[in-house]
Design a protein around this motif. Structure first.
Motif, PDB file in Angstrom:
ATOM      1  N   PRO A   1       0.827  -1.224   0.000  1.00  0.00           N
ATOM      2  CA  PRO A   1       0.000   0.000   0.000  1.00  0.00           C
ATOM      3  C   PRO A   1       0.855   1.265   0.000  1.00  0.00           C
ATOM      4  CG  PRO A   1      -0.828  -1.586   1.579  1.00  0.00           C
ATOM      5  CD  PRO A   1       0.490  -2.120   1.099  1.00  0.00           C
ATOM      6  N   ALA A   2       0.335   2.323  -0.580  1.00  0.00           N
ATOM      7  CA  ALA A   2       1.086   3.572  -0.734  1.00  0.00           C
ATOM      8  C   ALA A   2       1.499   4.167   0.607  1.00  0.00           C
ATOM      9  CB  ALA A   2       0.267   4.578  -1.530  1.00  0.00           C
ATOM     10  N   ASP A   3       0.605   4.057   1.629  1.00  0.00           N
ATOM     11  CA  ASP A   3       0.944   4.670   2.916  1.00  0.00           C
ATOM     12  C   ASP A   3       2.112   3.962   3.585  1.00  0.00           C
ATOM     13  OD1 ASP A   3      -0.580   2.416   3.174  1.00  0.00           O
ATOM     14  OD2 ASP A   3      -1.660   3.097   4.968  1.00  0.00           O
ATOM     15  N   ILE A   4       2.181   2.632   3.404  1.00  0.00           N
ATOM     16  CA  ILE A   4       3.317   1.893   3.968  1.00  0.00           C
ATOM     17  C   ILE A   4       4.594   2.228   3.205  1.00  0.00           C
ATOM     18  CG2 ILE A   4       4.279  -0.404   4.358  1.00  0.00           C
ATOM     19  CD1 ILE A   4       1.506  -1.412   4.914  1.00  0.00           C
ATOM     20  N   ALA A   5       4.485   2.343   1.878  1.00  0.00           N
ATOM     21  CA  ALA A   5       5.656   2.699   1.072  1.00  0.00           C
ATOM     22  C   ALA A   5       6.205   4.059   1.475  1.00  0.00           C
ATOM     23  CB  ALA A   5       5.290   2.693  -0.407  1.00  0.00           C
ATOM     24  N   GLN A   6       5.302   5.009   1.708  1.00  0.00           N
ATOM     25  CA  GLN A   6       5.723   6.347   2.110  1.00  0.00           C
ATOM     26  C   GLN A   6       6.411   6.312   3.475  1.00  0.00           C
ATOM     27  OE1 GLN A   6       2.541   9.179   2.369  1.00  0.00           O
ATOM     28  NE2 GLN A   6       3.904  10.928   2.574  1.00  0.00           N
ATOM     29  N   ALA A   7       5.883   5.500   4.388  1.00  0.00           N
ATOM     30  CA  ALA A   7       6.489   5.389   5.709  1.00  0.00           C
ATOM     31  C   ALA A   7       7.889   4.793   5.624  1.00  0.00           C
ATOM     32  CB  ALA A   7       5.607   4.537   6.618  1.00  0.00           C
ATOM     33  N   LEU A   8       8.075   3.794   4.764  1.00  0.00           N
ATOM     34  CA  LEU A   8       9.393   3.183   4.599  1.00  0.00           C
ATOM     35  C   LEU A   8      10.371   4.146   3.949  1.00  0.00           C
ATOM     36  CD1 LEU A   8       8.355  -0.407   3.424  1.00  0.00           C
ATOM     37  CD2 LEU A   8       9.272   0.258   5.655  1.00  0.00           C
ATOM     38  N   ASP A   9       9.886   4.915   2.983  1.00  0.00           N
ATOM     39  CA  ASP A   9      10.759   5.877   2.301  1.00  0.00           C
ATOM     40  C   ASP A   9      11.228   6.983   3.240  1.00  0.00           C
ATOM     41  OD1 ASP A   9      10.613   4.521  -0.061  1.00  0.00           O
ATOM     42  OD2 ASP A   9       8.962   5.730  -0.873  1.00  0.00           O
ATOM     43  N   ASN A  10      10.448   7.240   4.289  1.00  0.00           N
ATOM     44  CA  ASN A  10      10.776   8.322   5.216  1.00  0.00           C
ATOM     45  C   ASN A  10      11.115   7.796   6.602  1.00  0.00           C
ATOM     46  OD1 ASN A  10      10.003  10.991   3.660  1.00  0.00           O
ATOM     47  ND2 ASN A  10       8.348   9.529   3.262  1.00  0.00           N
ATOM     48  N   ALA A  11      11.676   6.584   6.632  1.00  0.00           N
ATOM     49  CA  ALA A  11      12.049   5.991   7.920  1.00  0.00           C
ATOM     50  C   ALA A  11      13.091   6.842   8.620  1.00  0.00           C
ATOM     51  CB  ALA A  11      12.578   4.578   7.704  1.00  0.00           C
ATOM     52  N   ILE A  12      14.013   7.441   7.842  1.00  0.00           N
ATOM     53  CA  ILE A  12      15.003   8.366   8.381  1.00  0.00           C
ATOM     54  C   ILE A  12      14.586   9.772   7.975  1.00  0.00           C
ATOM     55  CG2 ILE A  12      17.422   9.074   8.407  1.00  0.00           C
ATOM     56  CD1 ILE A  12      18.167   6.222   7.713  1.00  0.00           C
ATOM     57  N   PRO A  13      14.114  10.577   8.910  1.00  0.00           N
ATOM     58  CA  PRO A  13      13.595  11.902   8.546  1.00  0.00           C
ATOM     59  C   PRO A  13      14.663  12.793   7.937  1.00  0.00           C
ATOM     60  CG  PRO A  13      13.874  11.705  10.921  1.00  0.00           C
ATOM     61  CD  PRO A  13      14.079  10.338  10.347  1.00  0.00           C
ATOM     62  N   GLU A  14      14.252  13.573   6.970  1.00  0.00           N
ATOM     63  CA  GLU A  14      15.168  14.504   6.308  1.00  0.00           C
ATOM     64  C   GLU A  14      15.523  15.648   7.250  1.00  0.00           C
ATOM     65  OE1 GLU A  14      15.208  17.455   2.384  1.00  0.00           O
ATOM     66  OE2 GLU A  14      13.508  16.139   2.796  1.00  0.00           O
ATOM     67  N   ASP A  15      16.783  16.014   7.226  1.00  0.00           N
ATOM     68  CA  ASP A  15      17.241  17.117   8.071  1.00  0.00           C
ATOM     69  C   ASP A  15      16.797  18.438   7.438  1.00  0.00           C
ATOM     70  OD1 ASP A  15      18.453  18.829   9.795  1.00  0.00           O
ATOM     71  OD2 ASP A  15      20.515  18.366   9.207  1.00  0.00           O
ATOM     72  N   LYS A  16      15.781  19.058   8.046  1.00  0.00           N
ATOM     73  CA  LYS A  16      15.247  20.310   7.514  1.00  0.00           C
ATOM     74  C   LYS A  16      15.599  21.493   8.416  1.00  0.00           C
ATOM     75  CE  LYS A  16      11.352  18.019   5.212  1.00  0.00           C
ATOM     76  NZ  LYS A  16       9.881  17.943   5.083  1.00  0.00           N
ATOM     77  N   SER A  17      16.568  21.290   9.282  1.00  0.00           N
ATOM     78  CA  SER A  17      16.934  22.373  10.183  1.00  0.00           C
ATOM     79  C   SER A  17      17.610  23.495   9.407  1.00  0.00           C
ATOM     80  CB  SER A  17      17.868  21.851  11.280  1.00  0.00           C
ATOM     81  OG  SER A  17      19.018  21.253  10.712  1.00  0.00           O
ATOM     82  N   GLY A  18      17.244  24.721   9.740  1.00  0.00           N
ATOM     83  CA  GLY A  18      17.806  25.872   9.069  1.00  0.00           C
ATOM     84  C   GLY A  18      19.119  26.311   9.668  1.00  0.00           C
ATOM     85  N   SER A  19      19.634  27.441   9.199  1.00  0.00           N
ATOM     86  CA  SER A  19      20.937  27.920   9.641  1.00  0.00           C
ATOM     87  C   SER A  19      20.934  28.283  11.129  1.00  0.00           C
ATOM     88  CB  SER A  19      21.352  29.136   8.802  1.00  0.00           C
ATOM     89  OG  SER A  19      20.361  30.157   8.880  1.00  0.00           O
ATOM     90  N   ILE A  20      19.812  28.818  11.627  1.00  0.00           N
ATOM     91  CA  ILE A  20      19.738  29.175  13.040  1.00  0.00           C
ATOM     92  C   ILE A  20      19.789  27.922  13.910  1.00  0.00           C
ATOM     93  CG2 ILE A  20      18.287  30.201  14.831  1.00  0.00           C
ATOM     94  CD1 ILE A  20      17.249  32.164  12.783  1.00  0.00           C
ATOM     95  N   ASP A  21      19.031  26.884  13.516  1.00  0.00           N
ATOM     96  CA  ASP A  21      19.046  25.631  14.260  1.00  0.00           C
ATOM     97  C   ASP A  21      20.447  25.025  14.292  1.00  0.00           C
ATOM     98  OD1 ASP A  21      16.364  25.756  14.851  1.00  0.00           O
ATOM     99  OD2 ASP A  21      15.765  24.640  13.069  1.00  0.00           O
ATOM    100  N   LYS A  22      21.108  25.036  13.144  1.00  0.00           N
ATOM    101  CA  LYS A  22      22.446  24.469  13.071  1.00  0.00           C
ATOM    102  C   LYS A  22      23.432  25.275  13.923  1.00  0.00           C
ATOM    103  CE  LYS A  22      21.848  22.357   8.530  1.00  0.00           C
ATOM    104  NZ  LYS A  22      22.274  22.313   7.114  1.00  0.00           N
ATOM    105  N   PHE A  23      23.262  26.585  13.966  1.00  0.00           N
ATOM    106  CA  PHE A  23      24.136  27.416  14.792  1.00  0.00           C
ATOM    107  C   PHE A  23      23.922  27.109  16.277  1.00  0.00           C
ATOM    108  CE2 PHE A  23      24.904  31.454  17.100  1.00  0.00           C
ATOM    109  CZ  PHE A  23      26.273  31.549  16.862  1.00  0.00           C
ATOM    110  N   VAL A  24      22.670  26.928  16.665  1.00  0.00           N
ATOM    111  CA  VAL A  24      22.364  26.588  18.060  1.00  0.00           C
ATOM    112  C   VAL A  24      22.961  25.222  18.408  1.00  0.00           C
ATOM    113  CG1 VAL A  24      20.504  26.027  19.681  1.00  0.00           C
ATOM    114  CG2 VAL A  24      20.290  28.001  18.161  1.00  0.00           C
ATOM    115  N   GLN A  25      22.857  24.262  17.485  1.00  0.00           N
ATOM    116  CA  GLN A  25      23.447  22.945  17.715  1.00  0.00           C
ATOM    117  C   GLN A  25      24.952  23.039  17.859  1.00  0.00           C
ATOM    118  OE1 GLN A  25      22.096  20.450  14.500  1.00  0.00           O
ATOM    119  NE2 GLN A  25      19.935  20.665  15.046  1.00  0.00           N
ATOM    120  N   LEU A  26      25.576  23.907  17.062  1.00  0.00           N
ATOM    121  CA  LEU A  26      27.020  24.118  17.162  1.00  0.00           C
ATOM    122  C   LEU A  26      27.393  24.675  18.527  1.00  0.00           C
ATOM    123  CD1 LEU A  26      29.886  24.382  15.882  1.00  0.00           C
ATOM    124  CD2 LEU A  26      29.195  26.653  15.093  1.00  0.00           C
TER     125      LEU A  26
END
Length: 225
Positions: A20-45
């Motif tokens: 099923p498409a919903d299971i395929a989508q879940a498998l494709d996104n098992a590892i979430p994409e890093d969408k953190s912006g420059s401010i988030d990355k600076f805070v992490q640093l």
């Protein structure tokens, strides 16, 4: 189960699966994409750099280990001061384990390895929460770790030394507590430490005393992992 009923296998040559498409989508996104912006990355640093400063700066190393040791001792004494009678032997055995393993018997090594699984030895705040300087933080950004020069090598050697020592030190009271609980259990006493009585009573019938002792020590002193 409903999704499995919709699953279709076609093959057998290619063994392709139609799902099923919903299971395929879940498998494709098992590892979430890093969408953190420059401010988030600076805070992490900044956060990684601050945590590393706790160990990297010599005066902070001493203060951190002193405060952390006192805190662990307070916890141990709150349950039973007898745990401290195991402190010296635990220190000597852990020192051999980390720094002179050839001088340690296989039985003692196996005991410490079991405590790594059950008592939280090695899963300290240092190993879990503080990233290595060659992977994150300000020094990672300033120095080249792909082709490290003598300065980077020196910094990395110092970092490895203080981090290893701190992990060793943080494990001492966990070993001491595990041995204390193991002796209490072998003597036929029912001890619970800071654990849930229902859980310990259930485990008592399933696992040997040395593993149960590790669980009690883990719950008492704490496991940052």
């Amino acid at each position: 189960i409903a999704a499995m009923h919709k699953m279709l296998v076609i093959g057998p040559k290619h063994k392709e699966w139609v799902i099923p498409a919903d299971i395929a989508q879940a498998l494709d996104n098992a590892i979430p994409e890093d969408k953190s912006g420059s401010i988030d990355k600076f805070v992490q640093l900044l956060q990684a750099s601050w945590k590393q400063a706790v160990l990297f700066l010599p005066w902070r190393v001493l203060k951190y280990n002193q405060n952390n040791t006192i805190g662990d001792i307070d916890i141990a004494i709150a349950h039973s001061p007898k745990i401290l009678t195991y402190f010296r032997k635990a220190t000597l055995d852990l020192w051999k384990f980390y720094y002179h393993p050839d001088a340690m018997s296989e039985a003692k090594k196996d005991e410490i390895k079991l405590m790594m699984k059950t008592a939280g030895v090695g899963t300290s705040y240092t190993s879990v929460e503080i990233p290595d300087i060659n992977r994150a933080g300000a020094l990672h950004s300033l120095l080249s770790w792909d082709n490290p020069n003598i300065i980077a090598k020196g910094i990395n050697a110092y970092w490895g030394t203080v981090k290893k020592f701190t992990v060793f030190r943080e494990g001492i009271l966990r070993v001491a507590a595990a041995r204390y609980f193991n002796d209490q259990l072998n003597a036929g006493k029912k001890v619970y430490g800071a654990s849930e009585r229902v859980q310990i009573d259930a485990l008592r019938r399933k696992i040997p005393n040395n593993e149960l002792a590790g669980r009690l020590a883990n719950d008492l002193i704490g496991n940052y992992g």
